[in-house]
Design a protein around this motif. Structure first.
Motif, PDB file in Angstrom:
ATOM      1  N   ARG A 200      40.720  17.787  45.838  1.00 23.56           N
ATOM      2  CA  ARG A 200      39.419  16.867  45.764  1.00 23.56           C
ATOM      3  C   ARG A 200      39.225  16.255  44.333  1.00 23.56           C
ATOM      4  O   ARG A 200      39.048  15.487  44.052  1.00 23.56           O
ATOM      5  CB  ARG A 200      38.549  18.439  45.595  1.00 23.56           C
ATOM      6  CG  ARG A 200      37.477  17.963  45.817  1.00 23.56           C
ATOM      7  CD  ARG A 200      36.319  18.824  45.652  1.00 23.56           C
ATOM      8  NE  ARG A 200      35.947  19.050  44.184  1.00 23.56           N
ATOM      9  CZ  ARG A 200      36.131  20.517  43.578  1.00 23.56           C
ATOM     10  NH1 ARG A 200      35.983  21.352  44.746  1.00 23.56           N
ATOM     11  NH2 ARG A 200      36.189  20.312  42.584  1.00 23.56           N
ATOM     12  N   GLU A 201      40.044  16.850  43.165  1.00 26.81           N
ATOM     13  CA  GLU A 201      39.924  15.941  41.728  1.00 26.81           C
ATOM     14  C   GLU A 201      40.520  15.234  42.004  1.00 26.81           C
ATOM     15  O   GLU A 201      40.280  13.899  41.384  1.00 26.81           O
ATOM     16  CB  GLU A 201      39.795  17.115  41.010  1.00 26.81           C
ATOM     17  CG  GLU A 201      39.195  18.453  40.791  1.00 26.81           C
ATOM     18  CD  GLU A 201      37.451  18.083  40.258  1.00 26.81           C
ATOM     19  OE1 GLU A 201      37.446  16.808  39.506  1.00 26.81           O
ATOM     20  OE2 GLU A 201      36.921  18.410  41.305  1.00 26.81           O
ATOM     21  N   SER A 202      41.392  14.897  42.569  1.00 24.88           N
ATOM     22  CA  SER A 202      43.037  14.014  42.556  1.00 24.88           C
ATOM     23  C   SER A 202      42.522  12.718  43.430  1.00 24.88           C
ATOM     24  O   SER A 202      42.313  11.632  43.140  1.00 24.88           O
ATOM     25  CB  SER A 202      43.959  14.148  43.228  1.00 24.88           C
ATOM     26  OG  SER A 202      44.218  14.790  43.987  1.00 24.88           O
ATOM     27  N   GLU A 203      41.408  13.097  44.140  1.00 21.47           N
ATOM     28  CA  GLU A 203      41.255  12.317  45.119  1.00 21.47           C
ATOM     29  C   GLU A 203      39.956  11.400  44.313  1.00 21.47           C
ATOM     30  O   GLU A 203      39.604  10.488  44.290  1.00 21.47           O
ATOM     31  CB  GLU A 203      40.480  12.349  46.519  1.00 21.47           C
ATOM     32  CG  GLU A 203      40.329  11.984  46.918  1.00 21.47           C
ATOM     33  CD  GLU A 203      39.594  12.976  49.025  1.00 21.47           C
ATOM     34  OE1 GLU A 203      38.712  11.047  49.497  1.00 21.47           O
ATOM     35  OE2 GLU A 203      39.809  13.250  48.989  1.00 21.47           O
ATOM     36  N   ARG A 204      38.566  12.375  43.845  1.00 19.28           N
ATOM     37  CA  ARG A 204      37.614  11.928  42.827  1.00 19.28           C
ATOM     38  C   ARG A 204      38.371  11.095  41.788  1.00 19.28           C
ATOM     39  O   ARG A 204      37.738   9.962  41.844  1.00 19.28           O
ATOM     40  CB  ARG A 204      36.865  12.435  42.531  1.00 19.28           C
ATOM     41  CG  ARG A 204      35.861  12.447  41.497  1.00 19.28           C
ATOM     42  CD  ARG A 204      34.968  13.869  41.225  1.00 19.28           C
ATOM     43  NE  ARG A 204      34.799  15.129  42.091  1.00 19.28           N
ATOM     44  CZ  ARG A 204      34.501  15.787  42.136  1.00 19.28           C
ATOM     45  NH1 ARG A 204      34.038  16.587  40.834  1.00 19.28           N
ATOM     46  NH2 ARG A 204      33.681  17.035  43.519  1.00 19.28           N
ATOM     47  N   ALA A 208      36.980   6.710  41.155  1.00 15.76           N
ATOM     48  CA  ALA A 208      36.633   6.445  39.989  1.00 15.76           C
ATOM     49  C   ALA A 208      37.109   5.439  40.118  1.00 15.76           C
ATOM     50  O   ALA A 208      36.698   4.273  39.126  1.00 15.76           O
ATOM     51  CB  ALA A 208      36.510   7.249  39.076  1.00 15.76           C
ATOM     52  N   THR A 209      38.400   4.862  40.310  1.00 12.86           N
ATOM     53  CA  THR A 209      39.252   3.611  39.391  1.00 12.86           C
ATOM     54  C   THR A 209      39.048   2.920  40.871  1.00 12.86           C
ATOM     55  O   THR A 209      39.387   1.340  41.090  1.00 12.86           O
ATOM     56  CB  THR A 209      40.875   3.867  39.773  1.00 12.86           C
ATOM     57  OG1 THR A 209      41.263   4.441  40.956  1.00 12.86           O
ATOM     58  CG2 THR A 209      40.741   4.936  38.241  1.00 12.86           C
ATOM     59  N   HIS A 296      42.626  -2.229  45.529  1.00 10.01           N
ATOM     60  CA  HIS A 296      43.088  -0.347  46.347  1.00 10.01           C
ATOM     61  C   HIS A 296      41.694   0.091  47.346  1.00 10.01           C
ATOM     62  O   HIS A 296      40.492  -0.744  46.686  1.00 10.01           O
ATOM     63  CB  HIS A 296      43.305   0.452  45.665  1.00 10.01           C
ATOM     64  CG  HIS A 296      44.466   0.779  45.005  1.00 10.01           C
ATOM     65  ND1 HIS A 296      44.916  -0.434  43.829  1.00 10.01           N
ATOM     66  CD2 HIS A 296      46.093   0.384  45.115  1.00 10.01           C
ATOM     67  CE1 HIS A 296      45.830  -0.371  43.880  1.00 10.01           C
ATOM     68  NE2 HIS A 296      47.270   0.092  44.369  1.00 10.01           N
ATOM     69  N   ILE A 297      41.816   0.532  48.373  1.00 15.21           N
ATOM     70  CA  ILE A 297      40.617   1.091  49.619  1.00 15.21           C
ATOM     71  C   ILE A 297      41.513   2.485  49.528  1.00 15.21           C
ATOM     72  O   ILE A 297      43.047   2.060  48.863  1.00 15.21           O
ATOM     73  CB  ILE A 297      40.816   0.871  50.297  1.00 15.21           C
ATOM     74  CG1 ILE A 297      41.487   0.251  51.732  1.00 15.21           C
ATOM     75  CG2 ILE A 297      39.737  -0.905  50.205  1.00 15.21           C
ATOM     76  CD1 ILE A 297      41.384  -0.320  52.949  1.00 15.21           C
ATOM     77  N   MET A 298      40.662   3.135  49.926  1.00 19.19           N
ATOM     78  CA  MET A 298      40.706   4.510  50.286  1.00 19.19           C
ATOM     79  C   MET A 298      41.392   4.618  51.915  1.00 19.19           C
ATOM     80  O   MET A 298      40.156   4.635  52.443  1.00 19.19           O
ATOM     81  CB  MET A 298      40.100   6.003  49.960  1.00 19.19           C
ATOM     82  CG  MET A 298      39.088   6.082  48.722  1.00 19.19           C
ATOM     83  SD  MET A 298      40.929   6.265  47.599  1.00 19.19           S
ATOM     84  CE  MET A 298      41.433   8.287  48.053  1.00 19.19           C
ATOM     85  N   VAL A 299      42.397   5.648  52.442  1.00 16.82           N
ATOM     86  CA  VAL A 299      42.392   5.335  53.777  1.00 16.82           C
ATOM     87  C   VAL A 299      42.380   7.248  53.766  1.00 16.82           C
ATOM     88  O   VAL A 299      43.419   7.773  53.377  1.00 16.82           O
ATOM     89  CB  VAL A 299      43.688   5.069  54.949  1.00 16.82           C
ATOM     90  CG1 VAL A 299      43.320   5.097  56.176  1.00 16.82           C
ATOM     91  CG2 VAL A 299      43.459   3.126  54.619  1.00 16.82           C
TER      92      VAL A 299
END
Length: 613
Positions: A200-204, A208-209, A296-299
């Protein structure tokens, strides 16, 4: 001797004929060869002239960019990310009521409670580095917990270590228990909770970037969205659930991909698309649409710049019979026809979707984006190893791509500074390609193990796309080279820019090539007079022949046998010295005959051998 002499004379007699053929006066084969050589040389010369002009333009462009402080600075990749401080409990009153002096795991507050000196001390699970358990021979179980301590090698950039330098940290604790079931349960709970918190923290931190994207505007009732169904996405969504196909829809300002699950949805804005590719299945197993993005985007929980939608054109078929089937088998023919029909149907569906989206992007509001689906040119493709596995790399009108294997390769041609072809030489079965980008802080991209048969095609493609390329015999270490350029750009400009890679333009190589073309010249002959060279060669040949005849005569004279009178005189002297005078005349004659034959045998044959020689 006579064999060497005859070969030399034969070479001498053939010299005029070779010269005549070289002048194109006798041999038609030599004329055709020269015509083809001249054609190839002229083609190579045109390409060399164009590359020289590109080198001049590239030097001027690099000088302007370095003088203006352009892309030399690059991205600040060394910037550290400060993570927010994780707190399990804000006050003492938030602690759960103590039940027993045993290790407890509070999953709600993501903490573990350890009994230390009669008190329950809380630790956030993010501070735990490793946890393990073991059992000894006395059936006593031990649990060992190692914490993250600031300043250790595994956390050198911990932001909290600068704030609490005067604090004392607990590095390791061990507990003993007689209940192995409780110990194993605690270890499993801590590991699961820690894994979830870290993910969870790495995804957060990655989110954030990310650059904030605009909201997707869905198509209204008047505008029906363009839809492509039954497609899969790469990268895939996280989770252990079974993967499901979805549908790709083109709306007012972007695409939306969604499956039947509510949490599996991705939005691609048109303004974030840098390149779009459509690759139909020809020799591949899939037909795909690929989007290379600006930001970048999140998939799912993955951060990516490349999103791909594909459909498999062939089903996995397992033959139950296990034997070979005939090419004329009706079932085999029918199966192949079904596969062709399926592939053509899928390719046609993707093509219709691409055509309709291109029409949408052709509207005035999207002109500034300059978007259009690009299609790879397979006839210009070549095999290489961009990452770890060999792949078929294909150029497009604006990029160099490989879209089948993962991770995908997308190189924008306008971002390339130069291309260096390395390990190019005679006897090499393959070579490497090093792509240097205009951003000197960006790592050089290497494509290894390209077959040498693709060298001419790659040179022609690079020259056609106005990309400057160089050749080298060995692989270069590019990191110190680029660091030298970025540290002293003015020195790089004064030294001629990239011309240090131009091996063909060096003076030493040109001098060596001229010396190698001149060949061997005698020291006593003038290099400009060919007739004098031929006369000196013929004179040297005649002198060598005379010397050989004199040597042969001397050898034949030395090898001649002695006369009969000399032999008889030597025999009588030998008998007199040995005291054999009492022997009869007949015995002496016999000894003389035997001695004479042994002495005269080889000498009589020597002149004959000399004559044959």
């Amino acid at each position: 001797m006579w064999l060497i002499h005859s070969m030399m004379m034969r070479k001498k007699r053939n010299l005029p004929k070779v010269k005549a053929e070289a002048n194109g006066t006798e041999s038609l084969y030599s004329k055709a060869t020269l015509r083809s050589d001249n054609h190839e040389i002229s083609k190579e010369e045109l390409r060399r002239q164009h590359q020289a002009e590109l080198a001049r333009q590239k030097t001027e462009e690099t000088v302007r960019r370095l003088a203006g402080g352009g892309s030399v600075t690059g991205d600040n990749r060394n910037s550290t990310k400060t993570s927010s401080e994780l707190i399990a409990y804000k006050t003492v009153n938030d602690l759960p009521p103590p039940r027993e002096m045993m290790i407890q795991v509070d999953q709600k507050n993501e903490a573990i409670l350890l009994p230390i000196y009669g008190s329950m001390v809380p630790f956030h699970v993010a501070t735990v580095k490793t946890v393990s358990s073991q059992q000894d021979t006395n059936r006593n179980c031990y649990i060992r917990i190692i914490f993250n301590v600031p300043g250790t090698p595994f956390s050198p950039h911990d932001a909290n270590s600068l704030k609490n330098q005067g604090s004392i940290y607990l590095k390791e604790v061990s507990f003993r228990s007689k209940d192995p079931r409780h110990i194993s349960e605690v270890v499993q709970l801590i590991k699961t909770l820690r894994r979830n918190v870290v993910a969870r923290e790495s995804e957060r931190a990655e989110r954030a970037t990310l650059v904030t994207q605009e909201k997707l505007v869905l198509a209204g009732n008047k505008f029906r969205p363009i839809r492509l169904t039954d497609v899969w996405i790469r990268p895939t969504f996280g989770g252990r659930a079974r993967k499901m196909p979805g549908s790709l829809e083109a709306h007012t300002n972007g695409f939306r991909y969604s499956t039947s699950r509510q949490d599996e949805r991705v939005d691609l804005m048109y303004g974030n698309i840098k390149h779009a590719f459509f690759q139909p299945a020809e020799k591949e197993m899939i037909t795909l649409l690929h989007f290379h993005l600006h930001n970048h985007i999140m998939v799912g929980n993955k951060k990516t710049k490349d999103v791909q939608f594909y459909t498999e054109v062939m089903d996995v078929v397992q033959t139950l019979g296990g034997g070979k089937r005939s090419a004329y088998d009706p079932d085999e023919i029918e199966e192949e026809q079904r596969e062709r029909d399926r592939k053509n149907k899928i390719n046609m569906g993707f093509q219709n979707f691409v055509n309709r989206v291109n029409d949408l992007w052709g509207q005035p509001q999207f002109k500034v984006l300059d978007l259009e689906f690009d299609q790879p040119l397979r006839e210009l493709g070549f095999h290489g190893v961009p990452y770890k596995a060999s792949a078929f790399i294909v150029p497009t009108s604006s990029c160099l791509v490989e879209l089948i294997e993962t991770p995908c390769l997308v190189v924008t041609l306008s971002e390339i500074e130069i291309v260096n072809l390395e390990r190019v030489g005679l006897g090499q079965k393959n070579f490497d390609m090093a792509i240097v980008f205009k951003d000197f802080k960006r790592d050089v991209l290497r494509i290894d193990s390209i077959p040498s048969t693709s060298l001419d095609g790659i040179k022609e493609w690079l020259d056609t796309t106005d990309l400057k390329y160089y050749e080298s015999r060995l692989n270069l270490n590019w990191r110190p080279i680029l660091k030298t350029i970025t540290d002293d750009p003015q020195r790089f400009i004064e030294d001629g820019g990239w011309e240090f890679l131009n091996l063909e333009g060096s003076d030493s190589d040109s001098e060596n090539s001229e010396e190698s073309d001149q060949g061997y010249e005698p020291s006593d002959a003038e290099p400009d007079s060919e007739s004098e060279d031929e006369d000196s060669d013929s004179a040297s040949l005649v002198e060598s022949e005379d010397d050989e005849e004199e040597d042969s005569e001397d050898e034949s004279e030395e090898e001649k046998g002695k006369t009969w009178e000399e032999l008889e005189r030597e025999a009588s002297n030998a008998d007199r010295e040995n005291g054999d005078e009492s022997d009869s005349e007949e015995e002496r004659r016999k000894k003389m005959k035997v001695f004479g034959k042994s002495r005269a045998g080889p000498s009589s044959a020597a002149p004959k051998r000399a004559k044959r020689r």
